[in-house]
Scaffold this motif. Sequence first.
Motif, PDB file in Angstrom:
ATOM      1  N   GLY B 376       0.817  -1.207   0.000  1.00 30.30           N
ATOM      2  CA  GLY B 376       0.000   0.000   0.000  1.00 30.30           C
ATOM      3  C   GLY B 376       0.852   1.259   0.000  1.00 30.30           C
ATOM      4  N   TRP B 377       1.956   1.186   0.736  1.00 29.70           N
ATOM      5  CA  TRP B 377       2.850   2.345   0.834  1.00 29.70           C
ATOM      6  C   TRP B 377       3.498   2.656  -0.510  1.00 29.70           C
ATOM      7  N   TYR B 378       4.019   1.611  -1.166  1.00 32.42           N
ATOM      8  CA  TYR B 378       4.640   1.818  -2.485  1.00 32.42           C
ATOM      9  C   TYR B 378       3.609   2.349  -3.481  1.00 32.42           C
ATOM     10  N   TYR B 379       2.418   1.771  -3.397  1.00 34.22           N
ATOM     11  CA  TYR B 379       1.351   2.164  -4.316  1.00 34.22           C
ATOM     12  C   TYR B 379       1.032   3.649  -4.129  1.00 34.22           C
ATOM     13  N   ASP B 380       1.022   4.023  -2.865  1.00 37.37           N
ATOM     14  CA  ASP B 380       0.729   5.392  -2.515  1.00 37.37           C
ATOM     15  C   ASP B 380       1.805   6.353  -3.011  1.00 37.37           C
ATOM     16  N   THR B 394      16.588   3.185   2.131  1.00 35.98           N
ATOM     17  CA  THR B 394      15.853   2.214   2.949  1.00 35.98           C
ATOM     18  C   THR B 394      14.516   1.838   2.335  1.00 35.98           C
ATOM     19  N   LEU B 395      14.234   2.391   1.174  1.00 36.98           N
ATOM     20  CA  LEU B 395      12.919   2.201   0.552  1.00 36.98           C
ATOM     21  C   LEU B 395      12.478   0.741   0.531  1.00 36.98           C
ATOM     22  N   GLU B 403      10.695   5.239   7.913  1.00 35.76           N
ATOM     23  CA  GLU B 403      10.249   6.398   8.675  1.00 35.76           C
ATOM     24  C   GLU B 403      10.859   6.438  10.073  1.00 35.76           C
ATOM     25  N   ALA B 404      11.151   5.264  10.615  1.00 27.97           N
ATOM     26  CA  ALA B 404      11.807   5.251  11.917  1.00 27.97           C
ATOM     27  C   ALA B 404      13.188   5.883  11.793  1.00 27.97           C
ATOM     28  N   SER B 412       2.262   9.503  11.469  1.00 28.28           N
ATOM     29  CA  SER B 412       2.113  10.836  10.900  1.00 28.28           C
ATOM     30  C   SER B 412       1.809  10.748   9.413  1.00 28.28           C
ATOM     31  N   ALA B 413       2.291   9.687   8.783  1.00 25.34           N
ATOM     32  CA  ALA B 413       2.005   9.506   7.364  1.00 25.34           C
ATOM     33  C   ALA B 413       0.507   9.294   7.165  1.00 25.34           C
ATOM     34  N   VAL B 414      -0.082   8.525   8.065  1.00 24.23           N
ATOM     35  CA  VAL B 414      -1.515   8.276   7.973  1.00 24.23           C
ATOM     36  C   VAL B 414      -2.274   9.571   8.254  1.00 24.23           C
TER      37      VAL B 414
END
Lengths: 114, 818
Positions: B376-380, B394-395, B403-404, B412-414
């Motif tokens: 979902g993150w990559y898609y986003d 780190t992708l 993010e850590a 925070s991304a959400v």
Amino acid sequence: MNAPVKDLVSPTWTDVGAVSDIPVRGARRAPTARGAIAIFRTGDGRLFALKDACPHKGGPLSQGIVHGHAVACPLHNWSIDLATGEPLGADRGKGCAAVVPLQVREGRILVGIG
Amino acid sequence: MPKERLVVVGNGMAGCRAVEEIIKRDPDRYAVTIFGAEPRVNYDRIMLSPVLAGEKTFEQIVINDAAWYDRNVAALHTGRKVARIDLAAKRVEAEGGLKVPYDKLILATGSDPIRLPLPGADLEGVVTFRDLDDVGAMVAAAEKGGRAVVIGGGLLGLEAAYGLVRRGMDATVVHLMDILMERQLDESASYLLRGALAERGVETVMGAQSEAILGEDGSVAGLKLKDGRVLPCAILVMAVGIKPAVEVAKASGLACQRGVVVDDQMRTSDPSVFAIGECAEHRGIAYGLVAPIWEMCRTLAEVLTGDPEAAYEGSTLQTRLKVSGVDVFSAGKFAGGPGCEDLVFRDAGRGVYKRVVIEAGKVAGAVLFGDIVDGGWYYDLMRRGEDIAELRDTLVFGQQITEALRGADPRSAVAAMPDQQEVCGCNGVCKGEITAAIAGQGLATLEAVRAVTKASASCGSCTPLVEQLLQLTLGDGFQVQTGPKPVCACTGKGHDEVRRRILAEGLKSIPAVMQALEWATPDGCSACRPALNYYLLCAWPGDYRDDKQSRFINERAHANIQKDGTFSVVPRMWGGVTSAAELRAIADIVDKFAVPTVKVTGGQRIDLLGVRKEDLPAVWSDLNAAGMVSGHAYAKGLRTVKTCVGSDWCRFGTQDSTGLGVRLEKFMWGSWTPAKVKLGVSGCPRNCAEATCKDIGVVCVESGYEIGIGGAAGLNVRATELLTKVATEQEAIWTICAVTQLYRETGWYLERIHKWLGRVGIETVRARVEDPEDRRALYDRFAYSQRFAQIDPWAERVAGRHAEEFTPLTRRLEKAPA
């Protein structure tokens, strides 16, 4: 138990014990001059023999959990096909534990290690 | 003002969703009439695969029930085909002479499965996989058993094959290409997928061209390939693709290519007629996945309720495979191409493969196998076209790590997601709808959000995101619920369900559980067998007979296997206290058996490393003779109680920490638990026994005993959470045994206490052990179970139990007759 014909032609058969010596869904280790062999007995009563060393790090397969026609290596949980000695799943194609010819005669287990 | 007449041709996911979207915006504008070819209400077609696999029922996949139609639709004609549209008269003509006039017409006729024109294609038992009737035909065929052949190794074909295997058939997938799901996967992922499918009983034949379907007495009997091979089968499923259903549109004079041609407002060549879903062709593309359909429905609803400027501009696609335990994700340019770079991560041990494709500094696509949490993150990132230069290092390790490392709170991304961003791709639910429902209707659980918004109600892959939204909106009021993760690939059932049914149905053996819960494998695997053995042992103390062959080697041999196949032996030293006599006996054993290494452990024990398996009973015999028993350093059970010297010696000690540790260990040794349990007792807050990073830790203070749980210092490092404080040593023992029993009864196998605590919540645990009656009942059950557990396994084996485990087979010297 029918061993493939090619196995019946050449090896010298050695008696390593009775079928009832091997626990169902379990295995026993048989030391030989050419290294240890693992003898497996599956839930459906079939017997298999492999060299007792996982192709991954040499773990003693005879100590693993036997499920279906496979054994989970006790060291890193690789799943090894008892019929072919090959790793299953994601580790497929990474080496192979040598298959040892095996036949059962009058309740005794004979392995071809000659 | 009279309502405008809106007619929808197609009672499927697109048609109904369009109606929902329109009503949501303007409930009173249209009187809606729906025509549907299938004789039933609208259901979630993408969930047909789980229905076939027996993991869901039809009722569970109904999207719009009869009540919805009653409320929102003026007339519903199911099982009635539309024959023609009279564009000039603005009138739909259905079979049987029914004529319905319209002001606006929506075509949502979907698509038809492609049937290959092979000889024998009309034989009984040749089916496609498109609707509930097809599923019914496959389920009926599966009852007779045998082999199924599926033509087509795409998403649907693989799901069909897996479903048939779950129904008890053998399945072979025949695929024309050399890569499975070649429109979604690259070669590496396809390779892993083939292996995962093979483990689940789905055989795949690649590069295979079908020549003819063979029959016997009018029924399918096999598939003949061009290379001459014949694959016998009792049912043959064609899953080679779909084509938009455009007959009616074409016959009525609407412009059609592959699908009904629409513009960005979803309008066809006739200004009053619109088309959406799989029957529509937008900018040359006819989509076959669900996410674009939801986007089309939203645009259409805007257009039909007053925003003529709303525009659909095409979709980027993501795909997930719905085969239990096989996680596959794909999106965008997954296979790369000119000007693209690849970031690749592989973990052979876990069977994980991730490939993120970068183009011009942005994510252009991704294919993930085995671990798809970050799909979902990559898609986003891809949809937002975000510059990933700073994330690049780190992708490929995913969102959490990325993010850590950047010091960002993953939440925070959400929080930063725009309201209109889609969270649930299956049901097309945006963030804003979810947060509005949580706040507006006081929703507090995942289930409630599912019921109200449908978000996460289908494939469930957005569940973590929905949970984060609950957390964000509710703050601490929300407890994360973990979905029913299957125990292993042998079953679709989760741990809780298995445990509940063992008790409810009185199941008392592993085969009984596997039978009752419909295990997919004959005798389980190395993941589920130890779990079931533990659950049965915990459920029926004194009654269940331990299955040695379902124990890992360490628990079977009561010692820890080492990398060279030898074992290590750790005798129990109560609370870490030993004596000259014990040490002398250990020294003698080390000499006698030439033990190569003697090591002090982190749990205050002595470890004898490098003992041969055959020698174990003799080593134990000598240890027993010196008064020592098994230290259970090998067990998913109580391991050690680490102590400091406490008030006996220490000038800071507030209580007798050593004594409490010894008493705890003497009472609790031998107990089996879901995962290992280590205790610590410190005599003062200086905490020399490091009790605050143990599974259960006691810190003594002047006024009593602070009991913390859920510490860890292994893969995870965390301090215990304070469970409760008690005044007396006796209460401390009661409480610790009660909490251990609660963990024994509700923990998932291999789930350490801190993970369990994260799942059930400390409040729940505290409420149970602070209620005196509940605490007493838990303690009593623990004590009862201990009556059967406290038998020294070493002494039993010294006495000859399971001697075969420790004796190699001996070869007879004479050679058997050849």
